[in-house]
Enzyme design. Structure first.
Site, short mmCIF file in Angstrom:
data_model
loop_
_atom_site.label_atom_id
_atom_site.label_comp_id
_atom_site.label_asym_id
_atom_site.label_seq_id
_atom_site.Cartn_x
_atom_site.Cartn_y
_atom_site.Cartn_z
N GLY A 1 0.84 -1.21 0.00
CA GLY A 1 0.00 0.00 0.00
C GLY A 1 0.87 1.25 0.00
O GLY A 1 0.67 2.17 -0.81
N HIS A 2 1.87 1.29 0.89
CA HIS A 2 2.78 2.45 0.92
C HIS A 2 3.51 2.59 -0.42
O HIS A 2 3.71 3.69 -0.92
CB HIS A 2 3.86 2.27 2.00
CG HIS A 2 3.34 2.31 3.40
ND1 HIS A 2 3.46 1.26 4.25
CD2 HIS A 2 2.73 3.30 4.09
CE1 HIS A 2 2.94 1.58 5.43
NE2 HIS A 2 2.48 2.81 5.36
N GLY B 1 -3.34 7.36 1.84
CA GLY B 1 -4.17 6.24 1.36
C GLY B 1 -5.63 6.41 1.78
O GLY B 1 -5.94 6.91 2.86
N GLN C 1 -8.83 9.80 8.36
CA GLN C 1 -7.59 10.58 8.41
C GLN C 1 -7.47 11.45 7.17
O GLN C 1 -7.16 12.65 7.24
CB GLN C 1 -6.41 9.61 8.50
CG GLN C 1 -5.05 10.24 8.26
CD GLN C 1 -3.93 9.26 8.53
OE1 GLN C 1 -3.65 8.93 9.67
NE2 GLN C 1 -3.25 8.81 7.49
N VAL D 1 -5.04 -0.60 -1.49
CA VAL D 1 -4.43 -1.74 -2.18
C VAL D 1 -4.73 -2.97 -1.33
O VAL D 1 -4.58 -2.94 -0.11
CB VAL D 1 -2.91 -1.55 -2.34
CG1 VAL D 1 -2.32 -2.68 -3.18
CG2 VAL D 1 -2.61 -0.21 -2.99
#
Ligand code: PAF
Length: 516
Positions: free
Chosen positions: A35-36, A155, A161, A184
């Protein structure tokens, strides 16, 4: 790749290497996963310098939470960043970032903090983590101030957030674009998270239920269900099929304001938090009642406007002629006699201007263009406007204002838009993205025909080829929203194809992609 642990090192690096280049920041707490990496890849594509911050922020953990156990694996993260082409990592200690401010003293934390609006932090995760988003908002503000990036990447998995940070940036006028990036997932549907590594094998096998339950609600939504409680109950029912799960919440809120929704009219964020053992996982899905958006990008003279008009007509969608919007602004700037280098004066004018587009009933299906009450449909096609439009469109203030207007028009979908950064910047979530190209010779030939048609003189092919070459170079290298093909765009080379043939290809891609 460089690694800095102090703000002094980071500042010095930026002062020395920035030199007008665009910087993208990916804030993380480390333990990097796929994901990152998707955030980093996107930042790499869109910026000259990419900085990843790695900092497990004590301010966003309550004393009862997993701050001490949170995975820390700097060496592995360093290698992943190196492979992903990151320019610098910023990995400060808490003492470096907060000084002595976090040492518990009689008065508690002695540190200036950023407090998001109460309504945004009293729902979803804010219920069980009342100080969490204050900690996030504080550290993100610090990171944005230290790096001063053009863009920062977050994300969609942490949807609350993301909404809070978007609000923070808007409310405090921070000069940065927040780029939301899609969730993801592993093949099982489980969203990547640094906390997945706490899961036992059997918990990991059960955790995909989160996404499956959200998908059930999405299916109901697509079938026409709009009632909030019914959608929430659909998720809850599916979650009961697993015994070892402790559901903290299933909530439906507006994705931007985070206010709870009884019904979904346009968009709703359906979100879950649940524990598997002591591991708390979150997931969400965006329920969106929106008609599709088709984004058509490509270099000048590739036939975008004509093709877009035909595609819009064939699909019965609105034609959002963004090129015409930039031309209208250019016309207005020229009419006012503003110096093209006087960006503040241009910014002032554009932010007060209103552009309207309507279908052209007389000419078939083109658009008619108004700016500040004056119709300029023909005027904006003049050679003078054509010669200046690239320079005006490259001004950050102009783009920002027009992108805002375009996104507002696009929030209900149902349109075909063309330009140079529609699929990459204006509508990055467009359902279908097309990148139209053609050789310089072909584009010059088409341009010449257009000019003849508009009775705007006889310009030689050589001159037009030269102009197009200059324009390509300029559009691809300009600092703001350069011409770039989106990673998920489909390229169509249009040499030797008629407008009808290109239109047909796009229409069938649309039907294929959306299974219509
Ligand atoms: O999403 C995260 O990893 C963190 O909350 C962030 C944005 C890096 C702030 O510490």
């Amino acid at each position: 790749m460089r690694l800095f642990t102090t703000t002094a090192g980071l500042r010095c690096y930026l002062e020395r290497y920035r030199q007008g280049k665009e910087v993208g920041l990916v804030p993380t707490m480390g333990a990097l996963h796929v994901g990152h990496l998707s955030l980093i890849e996107r930042a790499r594509r869109e910026n000259a310098i990419v900085i990843v911050s790695i900092f497990v922020n004590p301010l966003q953990f309550a004393p009862t939470e997993d701050f001490q156990q949170y995975p820390r694996q700097l060496e592995q993260d360093r290698q992943l960043c190196e492979q992903a082409g990151v320019d610098a990592i910023f990995a400060p200690t808490a003492a470096e970032l907060y000084g002595n401010g976090l040492l518990a003293s009689e008065g508690g934390t002695q540190f200036t903090q950023v407090v998001p609006p109460p309504a945004a932090i009293s729902v979803l995760c804010g219920r069980s983590r009342p100080t969490h988003f204050q900690g996030v908002a504080t550290v993100v503000t610090k990171l944005l101030n230290l790096v001063q990036p053009e863009r920062a990447y977050f994300g969609q998995k942490d949807a609350q957030q993301l909404a809070i940070i978007q609000r923070l940036v808007s409310d405090l006028n921070l000069p940065v674009a927040i780029v939301p990036c899609p969730i993801v997932r592993e093949a099982s549907g489980l969203a990547y998270s640094s906390r997945n590594q706490y899961l036992t094998q059997s918990q990991k096998a059960q955790a995909p239920i989160l996404y499956r339950s959200l998908q059930q609600a999405q299916t109901a939504f697509q079938a026409g269900e709009r009632d909030g409680q019914t959608l929430i109950d659909t998720v809850k029912l599916e979650l009961t099929s697993i015994s070892d799960i402790n559901v903290e919440y299933v909530e439906l809120v507006h994705p931007v304001t985070l206010t709870p929704l009884d019904r979904v009219t346009e968009r709703g964020l359906l979100a879950i938090a649940a524990r598997f053992g002591s591991t708390r996982l979150i997931d969400n899905i965006l329920l969106q009642h929106r008609q599709p958006i088709v984004a058509i990008d490509g270099p000048a003279g590739a036939g975008k406007s004509t093709v877009t008009r035909h595609v819009a007509k064939a699909l019965g969608l609105m034609h959002l002629d963004t090129g015409a919007m930039y031309r209208a602004v250019t016309w207005r700037v020229l009419k006012e006699g503003l110096d093209l280098k006087d960006e503040p004066a241009i910014a002032e004018l554009v932010s007060q201007s209103q552009i309207y587009l309507t279908a052209d009933d007389l000419g078939g299906f083109g658009v008619r263009v108004w700016i500040d009450g004056e119709e300029v449909t023909e005027e904006i096609r003049s050679l003078e406007v054509t010669a200046r439009v690239s320079a005006i469109a490259a001004l950050p203030a102009v783009r920002q204002e027009l992108v805002k207007q375009q996104q507002r028009l696009g929030c209900q979908g149902g349109l075909v838009a063309e330009g140079r950064d529609i699929g990459t910047h204006v509508f990055p979530d467009a359902e279908l993205k097309i990148f139209l190209t053609a050789s310089i010779q072909e584009r010059a030939r088409r341009r010449q025909q257009d000019l003849k048609h508009l009775k705007q003189g006889d310009v030689s092919l050589e001159q037009l080829e030269q102009d197009l070459q200059n324009r390509d170079l300029y559009d691809s290298n300009r600092a703001v929203a350069p011409l770039r093909k989106a990673a998920d765009a489909i390229e169509i080379q249009t040499d030797g194809l008629t407008v009808a043939e290109v239109t047909k290809q796009i229409v069938s891609l649309y039907h294929e992609k959306l299974s219509l």
